[in-house]
Design an enzyme around this catalytic site. Sequence first.
Site, PDB file in Angstrom:
ATOM      1  N   HIS A  99      -0.978 -11.150  -5.295  1.00 41.11           N
ATOM      2  CA  HIS A  99       0.412 -10.735  -5.106  1.00 41.11           C
ATOM      3  C   HIS A  99       1.407 -11.679  -5.784  1.00 41.11           C
ATOM      4  O   HIS A  99       2.427 -11.243  -6.307  1.00 41.11           O
ATOM      5  CB  HIS A  99       0.736 -10.630  -3.621  1.00 41.11           C
ATOM      6  N   HIS A 132      -9.389  -1.714  -4.762  1.00 37.98           N
ATOM      7  CA  HIS A 132      -8.269  -2.128  -3.916  1.00 37.98           C
ATOM      8  C   HIS A 132      -7.321  -3.058  -4.672  1.00 37.98           C
ATOM      9  O   HIS A 132      -6.100  -3.036  -4.458  1.00 37.98           O
ATOM     10  CB  HIS A 132      -8.732  -2.782  -2.611  1.00 37.98           C
ATOM     11  N   HIS A 181       0.831  -1.207   0.000  1.00 42.42           N
ATOM     12  CA  HIS A 181       0.000   0.000   0.000  1.00 42.42           C
ATOM     13  C   HIS A 181       0.870   1.264   0.000  1.00 42.42           C
ATOM     14  O   HIS A 181       0.579   2.234  -0.700  1.00 42.42           O
ATOM     15  CB  HIS A 181      -0.945   0.014   1.202  1.00 42.42           C
ATOM     16  N   ASP A 234      -3.347  -2.561  -4.957  1.00 45.01           N
ATOM     17  CA  ASP A 234      -2.358  -3.606  -4.674  1.00 45.01           C
ATOM     18  C   ASP A 234      -1.467  -3.873  -5.885  1.00 45.01           C
ATOM     19  O   ASP A 234      -0.246  -4.025  -5.747  1.00 45.01           O
ATOM     20  CB  ASP A 234      -3.065  -4.917  -4.314  1.00 45.01           C
TER      21      ASP A 234
HETATM   22 ZN   LIG Z   1      -3.934  -4.558  -0.214  1.00 45.67          ZN
END
Ligand SMILES: [Zn+2]
Length: 288
Positions: free
Chosen positions: A260, A233, A76, A237
Amino acid sequence: MREQTLAAPIEFSGVGLHTGQPVAMRLLPAPAGKGIVFRRVDLDNFELRADVGSVERVAYATTLMSRGVWISTVEHLLSALYALGVDNAVIELDNFEVPILDGSALPYTEAIRQTGITQLQAPRTYMRIEKPFVLEESGKSIAIYPSDSLSLEYEIGFKHPLIGHQKLEVKITPDDYRMLIAPARTFGFYHEVEALQAAGLVRGGSLENAIVLTETGMLNETSLRYPDEFVRHKILDLLGDFALIGQQVLGRLTANRAGHALHTRFVGALLESTSHWSSGTLTPAEVL
Ligand SMILES: [Zn+2]
């Protein structure tokens, strides 16, 4: 365009989302060429550059590691620095996890904008995408295409009444990032909390720093910040993981149901695929 840094130091304190431990953090101006560097003041000022080569763990957050020293949940903060065009900064921490604050990048974005950004002497180098580059893996994908500016598109699908199918594309400018992306919060599922905590995760998680979804709605008593806060969001990310590329990029980035792990693998693969991009400063015509 020239390289940029912060106009003055900025301080934050809070807890880590996964460790639940308190952490104090300072963002400091840094000279051109330094890049974004984490500094562990509790470990003799050990420094670790925000670089995809340092990615160590990608389960529920992005964690960097060098010579056994960790910096966790970097995405973030890196997202906000990258979107606002901060090329150089030292991030001092007295623990190993970046504070989660309200679960979004809004506190970082607001503080950096209030403090200001300083131009340095060195011209900024850009990575320019020359040919499409695609990474696909079991129904998930990320791709980047040539473009004169950076934009991100994300598409997600969750069988949940508040999410469903969401898709959004945003051009990454400091103003649009602040209005459209920075406020979007982390989200998770209540039925996973116990198992995650047993695995040492989300121990600092609360309704103050995450949207917690139940089977039919959410535990938070406040409303969503956007009807499609979830896909926003994901864009936040993705930009934070993409920042590990270490330079500003001109390209149109699209992601479908990624996370991720795929984000960071994509960055590493793109850096190695040198026939797909070129690197250089902008020409005078491009600056205009
Ligand atoms: Zn996040």
